[in-house]
Design a protein around this motif. Structure first.
Motif, PDB file in Angstrom:
ATOM      1  N   HIS A 186       4.096  -0.352  -6.710  1.00 32.39           N
ATOM      2  CA  HIS A 186       4.397   1.015  -6.274  1.00 32.39           C
ATOM      3  C   HIS A 186       3.240   1.949  -6.662  1.00 32.39           C
ATOM      4  N   ARG A 187       2.770   1.808  -7.887  1.00 29.66           N
ATOM      5  CA  ARG A 187       1.646   2.639  -8.366  1.00 29.66           C
ATOM      6  C   ARG A 187       0.394   2.376  -7.553  1.00 29.66           C
ATOM      7  N   GLU A 188       0.060   1.095  -7.334  1.00 31.60           N
ATOM      8  CA  GLU A 188      -1.140   0.745  -6.571  1.00 31.60           C
ATOM      9  C   GLU A 188      -1.069   1.286  -5.141  1.00 31.60           C
ATOM     10  N   LEU A 189       0.092   1.139  -4.512  1.00 28.21           N
ATOM     11  CA  LEU A 189       0.249   1.655  -3.153  1.00 28.21           C
ATOM     12  C   LEU A 189       0.109   3.170  -3.113  1.00 28.21           C
ATOM     13  N   SER A 190       0.667   3.838  -4.089  1.00 30.74           N
ATOM     14  CA  SER A 190       0.544   5.300  -4.166  1.00 30.74           C
ATOM     15  C   SER A 190      -0.912   5.721  -4.330  1.00 30.74           C
ATOM     16  N   MET A 191      -1.653   4.975  -5.140  1.00 33.36           N
ATOM     17  CA  MET A 191      -3.066   5.290  -5.346  1.00 33.36           C
ATOM     18  C   MET A 191      -3.880   5.055  -4.062  1.00 33.36           C
ATOM     19  N   ILE A 192      -3.587   3.966  -3.361  1.00 35.36           N
ATOM     20  CA  ILE A 192      -4.283   3.708  -2.089  1.00 35.36           C
ATOM     21  C   ILE A 192      -3.986   4.832  -1.106  1.00 35.36           C
ATOM     22  N   ALA A 193      -2.728   5.224  -1.015  1.00 35.90           N
ATOM     23  CA  ALA A 193      -2.345   6.308  -0.105  1.00 35.90           C
ATOM     24  C   ALA A 193      -3.082   7.592  -0.455  1.00 35.90           C
ATOM     25  N   GLU A 194      -3.152   7.913  -1.734  1.00 35.21           N
ATOM     26  CA  GLU A 194      -3.878   9.120  -2.185  1.00 35.21           C
ATOM     27  C   GLU A 194      -5.337   9.058  -1.773  1.00 35.21           C
ATOM     28  N   LYS A 195      -5.991   7.903  -2.040  1.00 35.92           N
ATOM     29  CA  LYS A 195      -7.402   7.742  -1.692  1.00 35.92           C
ATOM     30  C   LYS A 195      -7.636   7.934  -0.201  1.00 35.92           C
ATOM     31  N   LYS A 196      -6.680   7.472   0.606  1.00 36.69           N
ATOM     32  CA  LYS A 196      -6.817   7.554   2.067  1.00 36.69           C
ATOM     33  C   LYS A 196      -6.263   8.860   2.628  1.00 36.69           C
ATOM     34  N   LYS A 197      -5.791   9.736   1.714  1.00 40.77           N
ATOM     35  CA  LYS A 197      -5.194  11.016   2.100  1.00 40.77           C
ATOM     36  C   LYS A 197      -4.034  10.812   3.086  1.00 40.77           C
ATOM     37  N   MET A 198      -3.177   9.873   2.699  1.00 37.75           N
ATOM     38  CA  MET A 198      -2.007   9.534   3.504  1.00 37.75           C
ATOM     39  C   MET A 198      -0.760   9.682   2.648  1.00 37.75           C
ATOM     40  N   LYS A 199       0.365   9.825   3.307  1.00 38.35           N
ATOM     41  CA  LYS A 199       1.651   9.736   2.621  1.00 38.35           C
ATOM     42  C   LYS A 199       1.933   8.253   2.388  1.00 38.35           C
ATOM     43  N   LEU A 200       2.665   7.937   1.347  1.00 36.42           N
ATOM     44  CA  LEU A 200       3.018   6.553   1.038  1.00 36.42           C
ATOM     45  C   LEU A 200       3.758   5.908   2.212  1.00 36.42           C
ATOM     46  N   ASN A 201       4.657   6.648   2.817  1.00 35.53           N
ATOM     47  CA  ASN A 201       5.410   6.132   3.960  1.00 35.53           C
ATOM     48  C   ASN A 201       4.477   5.744   5.111  1.00 35.53           C
ATOM     49  N   GLU A 202       3.463   6.555   5.369  1.00 38.45           N
ATOM     50  CA  GLU A 202       2.489   6.268   6.423  1.00 38.45           C
ATOM     51  C   GLU A 202       1.704   4.994   6.111  1.00 38.45           C
ATOM     52  N   LEU A 203       1.296   4.841   4.859  1.00 42.17           N
ATOM     53  CA  LEU A 203       0.571   3.641   4.439  1.00 42.17           C
ATOM     54  C   LEU A 203       1.430   2.387   4.627  1.00 42.17           C
ATOM     55  N   VAL A 204       2.678   2.465   4.195  1.00 43.56           N
ATOM     56  CA  VAL A 204       3.575   1.313   4.315  1.00 43.56           C
ATOM     57  C   VAL A 204       3.812   0.983   5.789  1.00 43.56           C
ATOM     58  N   ASN A 205       3.952   1.988   6.633  1.00 42.97           N
ATOM     59  CA  ASN A 205       4.132   1.733   8.061  1.00 42.97           C
ATOM     60  C   ASN A 205       2.906   1.072   8.675  1.00 42.97           C
ATOM     61  N   LYS A 206       1.702   1.434   8.229  1.00 44.30           N
ATOM     62  CA  LYS A 206       0.492   0.762   8.704  1.00 44.30           C
ATOM     63  C   LYS A 206       0.507  -0.714   8.286  1.00 44.30           C
ATOM     64  N   ALA A 207       0.960  -0.968   7.068  1.00 45.77           N
ATOM     65  CA  ALA A 207       1.063  -2.356   6.602  1.00 45.77           C
ATOM     66  C   ALA A 207       2.092  -3.118   7.433  1.00 45.77           C
ATOM     67  N   PHE A 208       3.227  -2.485   7.746  1.00 48.42           N
ATOM     68  CA  PHE A 208       4.237  -3.115   8.588  1.00 48.42           C
ATOM     69  C   PHE A 208       3.672  -3.426   9.970  1.00 48.42           C
ATOM     70  N   ASP A 209       2.956  -2.472  10.561  1.00 48.52           N
ATOM     71  CA  ASP A 209       2.344  -2.680  11.887  1.00 48.52           C
ATOM     72  C   ASP A 209       1.410  -3.884  11.855  1.00 48.52           C
TER      73      ASP A 209
END
Length: 117
Positions: free
Chosen positions: A83-106
């Motif tokens: 959860h922490r790592e995903l949040s950090m990746i989202a922050e670095k990419k200037k994305m919401k966590l939900n958006e990052l997870v949806n990209k991973a799902f896609d």
């Protein structure tokens, strides 16, 4: 090798009962329990196709949506570290966590056979 059957946009499970000596399964992702069985792979596949076609015809006849409805919302449980790592990746990419997870799902949906084999 796939352990499921496919007809049109429908998938079916494949199971074996050693007690009865039959292959059996159910259609996945529909609003009702739709099952089939056979004593050979060919018979099972034909029974699956017949079950899908019969179900679709019945749904059309009674004006019912055959496909199970999905809201698009569900909880995902993971470790604190992930959860922490995903949040950090989202922050670095200037994305919401939900958006990052949806990209991973896609990505997973488009690359299922490469990722999950």
């Amino acid at each position: 090798m796939a352990d499921y059957l496919k007809h049109k946009d429908y998938l079916g499970s494949v199971d074996f009962s050693s007690e009865d000596g039959v292959l059996y399964g159910k259609v996945i992702g529909v609003n009702d329990l739709v099952t089939y069985e056979g004593t050979s792979v060919e018979e099972l596949n034909k029974a699956f196709i017949d079950s899908v076609e019969d179900y679709l015809a019945t749904c059309k006849e009674i004006d019912k949506e055959p496909n199970k409805f999905f809201k698009g919302v569900f909880n995902v449980r993971t470790s604190n570290e992930i959860h922490r790592e995903l949040s950090m990746i989202a922050e670095k990419k200037k994305m919401k966590l939900n958006e990052l997870v949806n990209k991973a799902f896609d990505f997973l949906v488009k690359n299922e056979d490469k990722v999950l084999n």
